[in-house]
Design a protein around this motif. Structure first.
Motif, PDB file in Angstrom:
ATOM      1  N   TRP A 174       0.819  -1.205   0.000  1.00 27.42           N
ATOM      2  CA  TRP A 174       0.000   0.000   0.000  1.00 27.42           C
ATOM      3  C   TRP A 174       0.857   1.262   0.000  1.00 27.42           C
ATOM      4  O   TRP A 174       0.380   2.340  -0.335  1.00 27.42           O
ATOM      5  CB  TRP A 174      -0.897  -0.007   1.231  1.00 27.42           C
ATOM      6  CG  TRP A 174      -0.147   0.076   2.539  1.00 27.42           C
ATOM      7  CD1 TRP A 174       0.420  -0.944   3.234  1.00 27.42           C
ATOM      8  CD2 TRP A 174       0.142   1.267   3.272  1.00 27.42           C
ATOM      9  NE1 TRP A 174       1.035  -0.481   4.362  1.00 27.42           N
ATOM     10  CE2 TRP A 174       0.879   0.882   4.419  1.00 27.42           C
ATOM     11  CE3 TRP A 174      -0.160   2.613   3.083  1.00 27.42           C
ATOM     12  CZ2 TRP A 174       1.330   1.785   5.361  1.00 27.42           C
ATOM     13  CZ3 TRP A 174       0.282   3.532   4.025  1.00 27.42           C
ATOM     14  CH2 TRP A 174       1.017   3.118   5.145  1.00 27.42           C
ATOM     15  N   ILE A 175       2.133   1.132   0.353  1.00 30.11           N
ATOM     16  CA  ILE A 175       2.993   2.309   0.474  1.00 30.11           C
ATOM     17  C   ILE A 175       3.221   2.971  -0.882  1.00 30.11           C
ATOM     18  O   ILE A 175       3.190   4.201  -1.001  1.00 30.11           O
ATOM     19  CB  ILE A 175       4.340   1.929   1.121  1.00 30.11           C
ATOM     20  CG1 ILE A 175       4.103   1.394   2.537  1.00 30.11           C
ATOM     21  CG2 ILE A 175       5.285   3.119   1.155  1.00 30.11           C
ATOM     22  CD1 ILE A 175       5.364   0.895   3.217  1.00 30.11           C
ATOM     23  N   TYR A 176       3.437   2.157  -1.917  1.00 31.92           N
ATOM     24  CA  TYR A 176       3.759   2.725  -3.233  1.00 31.92           C
ATOM     25  C   TYR A 176       2.649   3.623  -3.780  1.00 31.92           C
ATOM     26  O   TYR A 176       2.902   4.796  -4.096  1.00 31.92           O
ATOM     27  CB  TYR A 176       4.089   1.599  -4.222  1.00 31.92           C
ATOM     28  CG  TYR A 176       4.292   2.097  -5.621  1.00 31.92           C
ATOM     29  CD1 TYR A 176       5.496   2.679  -5.999  1.00 31.92           C
ATOM     30  CD2 TYR A 176       3.278   2.009  -6.573  1.00 31.92           C
ATOM     31  CE1 TYR A 176       5.684   3.158  -7.286  1.00 31.92           C
ATOM     32  CE2 TYR A 176       3.455   2.485  -7.856  1.00 31.92           C
ATOM     33  CZ  TYR A 176       4.659   3.053  -8.211  1.00 31.92           C
ATOM     34  OH  TYR A 176       4.844   3.529  -9.482  1.00 31.92           O
ATOM     35  N   PRO A 177       1.395   3.125  -3.904  1.00 33.68           N
ATOM     36  CA  PRO A 177       0.362   4.031  -4.433  1.00 33.68           C
ATOM     37  C   PRO A 177       0.097   5.229  -3.527  1.00 33.68           C
ATOM     38  O   PRO A 177      -0.240   6.314  -4.008  1.00 33.68           O
ATOM     39  CB  PRO A 177      -0.878   3.135  -4.541  1.00 33.68           C
ATOM     40  CG  PRO A 177      -0.633   1.982  -3.644  1.00 33.68           C
ATOM     41  CD  PRO A 177       0.851   1.776  -3.644  1.00 33.68           C
ATOM     42  N   THR A 178       0.263   5.045  -2.199  1.00 35.56           N
ATOM     43  CA  THR A 178       0.059   6.173  -1.282  1.00 35.56           C
ATOM     44  C   THR A 178       1.095   7.259  -1.519  1.00 35.56           C
ATOM     45  O   THR A 178       0.781   8.455  -1.557  1.00 35.56           O
ATOM     46  CB  THR A 178       0.113   5.696   0.179  1.00 35.56           C
ATOM     47  OG1 THR A 178      -0.886   4.682   0.381  1.00 35.56           O
ATOM     48  CG2 THR A 178      -0.143   6.836   1.135  1.00 35.56           C
ATOM     49  N   LEU A 179       2.352   6.864  -1.684  1.00 34.04           N
ATOM     50  CA  LEU A 179       3.411   7.841  -1.952  1.00 34.04           C
ATOM     51  C   LEU A 179       3.166   8.588  -3.255  1.00 34.04           C
ATOM     52  O   LEU A 179       3.326   9.814  -3.331  1.00 34.04           O
ATOM     53  CB  LEU A 179       4.771   7.138  -2.006  1.00 34.04           C
ATOM     54  CG  LEU A 179       5.367   6.675  -0.671  1.00 34.04           C
ATOM     55  CD1 LEU A 179       6.647   5.880  -0.904  1.00 34.04           C
ATOM     56  CD2 LEU A 179       5.645   7.876   0.227  1.00 34.04           C
TER      57      LEU A 179
END
Length: 488
Positions: free
Chosen positions: A26-31
């Motif tokens: 989930w970190i990638y799309p959030t960033l």
């Protein structure tokens, strides 16, 4: 990863989201979405739009800017809001984020290199398109992360845009006041920023689901663009008071719903029917109806003030002969708005009893601030009135957002917030046509703020009268109950 395997549909959904993200979490799309939000909001030239248009760069008159150019944003936003909302869901958000980037780039290219009233009207049209596409920013992230991450990613997305807006205002003011940067170069910096936002949106993974057209086994509710509640409420509401079975967040789809999904040619009609049923159910609650009424009325007036406050500042202290502090004032206003929004989360008040009284009192303070802006010739008093006005509105909109959200299922409150904003935009369009547009009354900027002050006085009157009636009714009811108890 092994923990996500299983027959639980929520686990399967989380697995789908995990696989769908290019960065394998989930970190990638959030960033990436936060980067998009930061650069698309980091627009240091916006606080100085009116001085730029009226100054030597564009050489437009105050009347042209006020009565012919700025109204186009309201009209285009209203025309595009509903179709963009449906298309956003159908196309699964990412294409609309790309469209928003293109619209921003077109806006600032025209601002930099085009001349004349018609070209600036096109600027407002493209800006209206970009504004209508903002729904995709918040909706996107909920389609690619699991439900247990909603609160965290909402906080990130909301915080990054507030930080960007504050930074943009401060940066713009510092560059103008200390570095003597021209408004033209300030707009060039904004063009670079929105271009970076457009590039960032290319790297977003494509969602596999959406709220209405591309549902998975478990319908997932997407909070709406105005996510004040995300920073105020620590829990998620679970049901609508008049829930008549039109869809709660945890319910398995019925055979009829599954059959509906199998007929994509009827998808739009099915979605529209579902939307109308949900709205009817939720507005059948008087409490939600009154809070929504304030939301629509006040937001319409708030947007009008924001649209034309720079014109009034330039009228009180012409930018060609006075120092301009628009950026500093906007930065302070954003900070005060954030602070007052946060305060709501720590205030313990019986809003059922005192909520409408608060709406009336603070709306009266908004009216007083606008009357101050109208009657004073001092630019510092105008700045102070604007700061008070925005702080009061942000306080009330946070309360209204929270009061509506706690009475709705997650699946419904994005829809209701969106509809409230649509009604606000309709009211704002009527105000623009009658008060501002040269085809209507075409009033001068000072008289406009007298109208806006009177408008908020009307809002305050409605809710003060309503609050008095509510308090008297509750006291009478309590007195009756006490009398019955003593008689027994």
């Amino acid at each position: 990863m092994a923990m996500l395997r299983g027959n639980n549909p929520i686990q399967r959904q989380a697995m789908d989201c995990w696989k769908g993200a290019t960065g394998h979490s989930w970190i990638y799309p959030t960033l990436i979405i936060c980067a998009n939000g930061f650069f698309s909001t980091m627009r240091p030239s916006e606080s100085f739009l009116t001085p730029y248009l009226i100054g030597p760069d564009k050489n437009l008159t105050t009347e042209e800017v006020t009565n012919q150019i700025f109204p186009v944003w309201t009209y285009s936003y209203l025309a595009l809001l509903f179709p963009v909302f449906l298309i956003t869901d159908y196309l699964r958000y990412k294409p609309i984020l790309l469209l928003q980037g293109i619209s921003f780039i077109a806006t600032w290219l025209l601002l930099l290199f085009a001349q004349g009233v018609l070209a600036m009207q096109m600027v407002e049209f493209f800006y209206g398109m970009a504004t209508a596409a903002e729904v995709a920013y918040y909706a996107y992230i909920y389609s690619v992360v699991s439900t247990d991450r909603y609160q965290r990613v909402t906080s990130y997305c909301r915080s990054i845009t507030l930080a960007a807006a504050t930074l943009a205002a401060v940066l713009g003011q510092l560059l103008v006041s200390l570095a003597d940067v021209s408004y033209f170069h300030l707009n060039a910096i904004t063009l670079a920023s929105v271009s970076l936002a457009f590039v960032a949106s290319f790297f977003l993974p494509m969602p596999q689901k959406s709220m209405f057209f591309h549902r998975k086994d478990v319908p997932v509710a997407l909070p709406g663009p105005d996510q004040v509640v995300a920073t105020v409420s620590s829990h998620r509401p679970s049901s609508c008071p008049e829930d008549k079975g039109s869809g709660s967040a945890g319910r398995e789809p019925t055979p009829e719903q599954q059959a509906g999904r199998a007929q994509p040619q009827n998808g739009v009609l099915r979605v529209l029917v579902q939307l109308s049923q949900d709205l009817r159910d939720c507005y059948s609650s008087r409490k939600l109806l009154y809070w929504s009424l304030w939301w629509a009325l006040a937001t319409a007036g708030f947007n009008q003030v924001l649209n034309y406050i720079q014109v009034l500042w330039d009228f009180r202290a012409p930018s060609h002969s006075s120092a301009v502090y628009n950026g500093a004032v906007e930065a302070i206003a954003t900070f005060l708005g954030s602070a007052t929004s946060m305060v709501v989360g720590y205030v313990k008040v019986n809003w059922d009893l005192s909520g409408e009284l608060a709406l009336g009192v603070f709306s009266a303070m908004d009216a007083g601030s606008l009357f101050l802006i109208h009657f004073t010739d001092n630019i510092w008093a105008c700045y102070a009135g604007y700061l008070a006005f925005k702080a009061c509105y942000m306080l009330l909109i946070t309360i209204a957002t929270f009061q509506i959200a706690v009475n709705l299922s997650m699946e419904r409150y994005a829809l209701m917030f969106g509809f409230n904003n649509f009604v606000a935009l309709v009211i704002q369009t009527i105000l623009t046509v009658v008060v501002v547009d040269s085809r209507g009354l075409g009033l001068d900027i000072s008289t406009q703020f007298l109208i806006y002050g009177s408008y908020f006085t009307f809002i305050a009157g409605i809710f003060l009268i309503r609050s008095i009636y509510t308090i008297i009714s509750i006291n009478h009811r309590n007195t009756s109950v006490a009398a019955e108890s003593s008689s027994h």
